[in-house]
Every structure is written in structure tokens, then in C-alpha cells.
Scaffold this motif. Structure first.
Motif, PDB file in Angstrom:
ATOM      1  N   LYS A 198       0.831  -1.202   0.000  1.00 40.84           N
ATOM      2  CA  LYS A 198       0.000   0.000   0.000  1.00 40.84           C
ATOM      3  C   LYS A 198       0.863   1.247   0.000  1.00 40.84           C
ATOM      4  O   LYS A 198       0.591   2.204  -0.729  1.00 40.84           O
ATOM      5  N   ARG A 199       1.898   1.228   0.843  1.00 39.58           N
ATOM      6  CA  ARG A 199       2.787   2.391   0.910  1.00 39.58           C
ATOM      7  C   ARG A 199       3.497   2.624  -0.421  1.00 39.58           C
ATOM      8  O   ARG A 199       3.593   3.759  -0.900  1.00 39.58           O
ATOM      9  N   ARG A 227       1.018   3.886  -3.056  1.00 42.66           N
ATOM     10  CA  ARG A 227       0.653   5.290  -2.865  1.00 42.66           C
ATOM     11  C   ARG A 227       1.783   6.217  -3.276  1.00 42.66           C
ATOM     12  O   ARG A 227       1.548   7.346  -3.708  1.00 42.66           O
ATOM     13  N   SER A 228       3.032   5.761  -3.118  1.00 41.25           N
ATOM     14  CA  SER A 228       4.156   6.594  -3.523  1.00 41.25           C
ATOM     15  C   SER A 228       4.318   6.628  -5.036  1.00 41.25           C
ATOM     16  O   SER A 228       5.102   7.428  -5.557  1.00 41.25           O
ATOM     17  N   ASP A 251       1.158  11.078  -2.429  1.00 42.84           N
ATOM     18  CA  ASP A 251       2.297  10.525  -1.711  1.00 42.84           C
ATOM     19  C   ASP A 251       2.056  10.573  -0.202  1.00 42.84           C
ATOM     20  O   ASP A 251       1.397  11.478   0.313  1.00 42.84           O
ATOM     21  N   ASP A 252       2.622   9.580   0.493  1.00 40.73           N
ATOM     22  CA  ASP A 252       2.445   9.506   1.941  1.00 40.73           C
ATOM     23  C   ASP A 252       2.993  10.735   2.655  1.00 40.73           C
ATOM     24  O   ASP A 252       2.563  11.046   3.774  1.00 40.73           O
ATOM     25  N   GLU A 291       0.379  13.190   3.883  1.00 38.59           N
ATOM     26  CA  GLU A 291      -0.621  12.814   4.870  1.00 38.59           C
ATOM     27  C   GLU A 291      -0.403  13.633   6.136  1.00 38.59           C
ATOM     28  O   GLU A 291       0.682  13.657   6.701  1.00 38.59           O
ATOM     29  N   GLU A 319      -1.940   1.882  11.606  1.00 40.09           N
ATOM     30  CA  GLU A 319      -1.617   0.901  10.584  1.00 40.09           C
ATOM     31  C   GLU A 319      -2.351  -0.411  10.870  1.00 40.09           C
ATOM     32  O   GLU A 319      -2.684  -0.714  12.016  1.00 40.09           O
TER      33      GLU A 319
END
Length: 455
Positions: free
Chosen positions: A51-52, A55-56, A144-145, A148, A411
Motif C-alpha cells: 500500500k505504501r 501510494r508513492s 504521496d504519503d 498525509e 496501521e
């Protein structure tokens, strides 16, 4: 024996020794719970990392550079990658300029082509001056994270006169970084201006450098740099929209190469050191990468790294599954013990069944049905216990993360997908049936005459 009678008789037998059968079923449930908890941890960690990375934007990204940029990088494999698609490796490498970017945009499934624009600028704020490293960001970077929980908001447009500051650089301007939102600062940078051929000493087009100023509004403060330093995103103290960065036409490191090329009689178009190409999905990365290599450029993607990562997680899941199955193996011994004791207690009943016409196969299926029933019940209850253990791990982990300074977003450490639910119950039934093979065979071999004599 009819199936209905078989299930009814098996259910009655299980209810008669309810305490012993319940304890055996509970042992199966504990084994399945440990298996589900172990595997859910591996699945959850894999999903979190995927997921990370998704998202990047790293999964569907291709990083493109001119071949000479990576000379000496990657050994023999890097050399093959650089020379892929070229008939003569010694020929002049293709320049990564605006014309090349237009050609790359026409590659099938390519959705975005962003040049790596970064430069050093003198930033003036509140009467003081700071040296900052600026990076151009495309609109897609908003997912991108790094953004957030950011203070402020992302750019209002790809060419807006706005800036987002990394928190370390923001603290150099103001200790209270929140007060920077909405304020203005001034960039002083070197702009590249093209010159006509008649003003150049050798008759070729060239460029000059002019000092410029641009006022920007601070719209956001972020804790970490986006993109992890890949694709031209990271390692910046200040970020501006990509179109604005192109319009500023600031002097880049590649302009030194352009000057040398002009000295050798070449032209001086604006070139880029690296370009990030994005495709629709990760499945189209390889085809797009091959097409770009044939144009004479060096490419790099995370496909190989992803394959290795999946291989690592497969090994981790295997070991977690093995350790989790140990408790289930121990529980299978409880099934053997329970059914063997049932044979001793029900010898007369087995003899009556055989005297009434039940065959060895009927008796064998009866004990298999009882073992399978304990496997189904134990598996279902075990999946619930495993899911509950995973939720407790998630809850405890998120409490710990929320108490860090600064707090970390929650998380999902443990995840129980549907395939794991079905697989755990199926595996529980399989182990139960295997454990019931010996008792079932022993019960089927009983002599009905001897069984009827048993008291």
C-alpha cells in the motif's frame, strides 16, 4: 447408510461425550487460531508495504536517463541495460530533451512524463536570506504519503505561484512553522535564456544566464520528503509545482553538458538529467520500459525489487505457517485419542450396526464424519480466535504509534483475507480427517461377534 442417517448418528455420538469432544475441538481451534494469527501478521505486513509503495507511485513508475548518466553503474548488467535497443553502443547518446519527452508520451499506456527539475535558489523571507534546494512536483505527487497530515494544502494548480516547505527548512525561517502558511517569500535564481545563432561566436544557438526573482506563497509544511528520493522528488527543502518549475527555466546541471556540446559544434537544446514516466498499472511497466530502451535511453523500475520482495514474503509466510501449524499438529493427536476412546466405549454399538447390515465402509465414514465435524467446528472457532488476536495486535500497535512523538498514523499490522479464512478451515478439516484415518480403520475392522460380546 444414507447420508442423512450418517450425519444424524455422528451428531448424536458427539453430543454424548460433549465435554471430551468439546475439549478436542477447542484444541483444534487453538491450533487454527495460532496458524491464522501467524499468517495474518505476514499478510498484513505485506499489504502495508504494498500500500505504501503503491501510494508513492513507485510500482507504476519508470525512471529514465541518458545512457552516459549511468556509465559505470550496475556492472555488466548495467552495461547491458544501457546498450539495450542500440545497434552501436559507441554512437552519440540520444539527448533527453523536450522533443524526446514528447516521443515518450506517445508510448502506449503512458499517463505522465515528468522531468526531474531541481535547482538551488536564494530564498528571501522577512528580511533574511537562505539557500534552498528546490524540486518541481507533479500533481500526482499529492497522493504521496509525505502529504498525509501535512500542515496547509497541496498546490492549487500545476503552475501556481506556491511553495511547500520541508519542516527542517521551514524552521530556519520561523520557529513556529504553522505561522508560515499563507505568507510570501521571494526566490532569486539564475534563468537560462536562449540566444539567436548570430550572437553566438561559432554561429550556433546558445544561451545566457540572467538573474530573476519570483514571489511565492507558502501553502504547506511537510515532515518528510515525498517519493523517498526516487524519481526526482526527494532530497529537497522546498517544493514547487512542476509546470512552474519548467516555466522558471532555471539553470540545471545538464546545462554544463549543453555548453560542452555546443563547444564541439552541437546545438544547445534544454535537456534533463532524469525523467519519471508513469503508466496506467504495474502490468504495463515492462512493455513501456522496453519501448523506451529502444529509443536509446537507460531505464529503471522497481519490478525486480518487487519480485524479490514477494519472494521474501513468501518465505516468511512459509515459516510463519509452519510454526502456526505445530499447534494444529498437536491438536490432531487429541482427535486420534478422542476417537480411539470412542471405539472402546462404543464397541457394542459398532457390533449392532454391523449386525444390522452396516458395512466396513459405513463404519469408516461414520468416524470420518465425526472427525470432520470436529475439524469444521474447531476451524471456524479458530479463525474467529485468530482474527480476534489480530485485532488485539492492531489495537495495541496503534496505541503505541499514537503515543510516539510525532504521532504515527494508525496501521493494519494483521489482516485476515477471505482466502485465509477458507484455507484455514479447509486445512483444519484435512488434518482432522487424516487424524481420523487410524481410528476409523480400527473401528471398521472390528469383528461384530466380538463387539456384541463386549460389555
Amino acid at each position: 447408510m444414507k447420508s442423512r442417517d450418517l450425519f444424524e448418528l455422528a451428531g448424536r455420538n458427539l453430543r454424548e461425550a460433549i465435554l471430551r469432544n468439546s475439549l478436542t475441538t477447542l484444541g483444534i481451534a487453538v491450533g487454527v487460531a495460532s496458524l491464522v494469527a501467524m499468517l495474518s501478521l505476514g499478510v498484513g505486513l505485506q499489504q502495508m508495504i504494498n500500500k505504501r509503495m503503491a501510494r508513492s507511485g513507485l510500482f507504476n513508475a519508470i525512471f529514465v536517463a541518458q545512457r552516459q548518466n549511468f556509465r559505470g553503474f550496475g556492472g555488466e548488467e548495467g552495461r547491458r541495460n544501457r546498450d539495450a535497443g542500440t545497434t552501436n553502443p559507441n554512437e552519440e547518446p540520444r539527448v533527453l530533451d523536450d522533443a524526446a519527452l514528447d516521443v515518450i508520451r506517445k508510448v502506449p499506456n503512458v499517463t505522465e512524463v515528468n522531468p526531474d527539475i531541481r535547482f538551488t535558489s536564494d530564498v528571501r523571507y522577512n528580511g533574511s536570506s537562505r539557500l534552498a534546494f528546490l524540486v518541481g512536483l507533479p500533481p500526482s505527487a499529492a497522493s504521496d504519503d509525505a502529504f498525509e497530515g501535512m500542515k496547509g494544502h497541496f498546490f492549487s494548480g500545476p503552475d501556481a505561484d506556491e511553495a511547500i516547505l520541508q519542516v527542517d527548512f521551514a524552521k530556519e525561517l520561523e520557529k513556529d512553522t504553522s505561522s508560515l502558511i499563507g505568507k510570501k517569500l521571494t526566490l532569486r535564481y539564475a534563468e537560462r535564456q536562449s540566444l539567436p545563432a548570430d550572437k553566438n561566436s561559432n554561429g550556433d544557438p546558445g544561451f545566457s544566464v540572467v538573474r530573476r526573482e519570483r514571489e511565492l506563497t507558502i501553502v504547506g509544511i511537510i515532515e518528510t520528503t515525498p517519493g523517498g528520493g526516487l524519481g526526482g522528488f526527494g532530497r529537497g527543502g522546498m517544493f514547487i509545482p512542476i509546470t512552474l518549475a519548467q516555466n522558471l527555466r532555471s539553470v540545471q546541471n545538464t546545462d554544463v553538458r549543453a555548453i560542452l556540446r555546443a563547444a564541439n559544434g552541437g546545438s544547445t537544446p534544454r535537456t534533463y538529467g532524469n525523467v519519471t514516466v508513469r503508466v496506467k498499472t504495474a502490468n504495463e511497466v515492462q512493455a513501456a520500459e522496453d519501448a523506451i530502451k529502444k529509443m536509446g535511453f537507460t531505464t529503471f523500475s522497481l519490478l525486480d525489487a518487487t519480485r524479490n520482495l514477494r519472494r521474501v514474503f513468501a518465505v516468511i509466510d512459509l515459516f510463519l505457517g509452519i510454526f502456526g501449524s505445530l499447534a494444529l499438529a498437536v491438536a490432531s493427536l487429541g482427535i486420534v485419542n478422542t476417537l480411539v476412546m470412542a471405539i472402546l466405549e462404543r464397541r457394542r454399538e459398532i457390533g449392532v450396526l454391523k449386525a444390522l447390515g452396516a458395512g466396513d465402509g459405513d463404519v469408516r465414514r461414520l468416524f470420518f464424519t465425526e472427525a470432520g465435524a470436529m475439524g469444521v467446528l474447531g476451524g471456524a472457532f479458530g479463525v474467529f480466535l485468530g482474527w480476534l488476536m489480530g485485532q488485539m495486535i492492531n489495537f495495541g500497535t496503534n496505541i503505541y504509534l499514537s503515543r510516539l512523538d510525532p504521532p504515527v498514523p494508525p496501521e493494519t499490522i494483521c489482516s485476515v483475507p477471505w482466502w485465509l479464512v477458507g484455507g484455514a478451515i479447509g486445512f483444519s478439516v484435512l488434518v482432522s480427517l487424516i487424524a481420523g484415518m487410524y481410528p476409523a480403520s480400527r473401528a471398521a475392522r472390528l469383528n461384530p461377534v466380538e463387539a456384541l460380546r463386549y460389555e
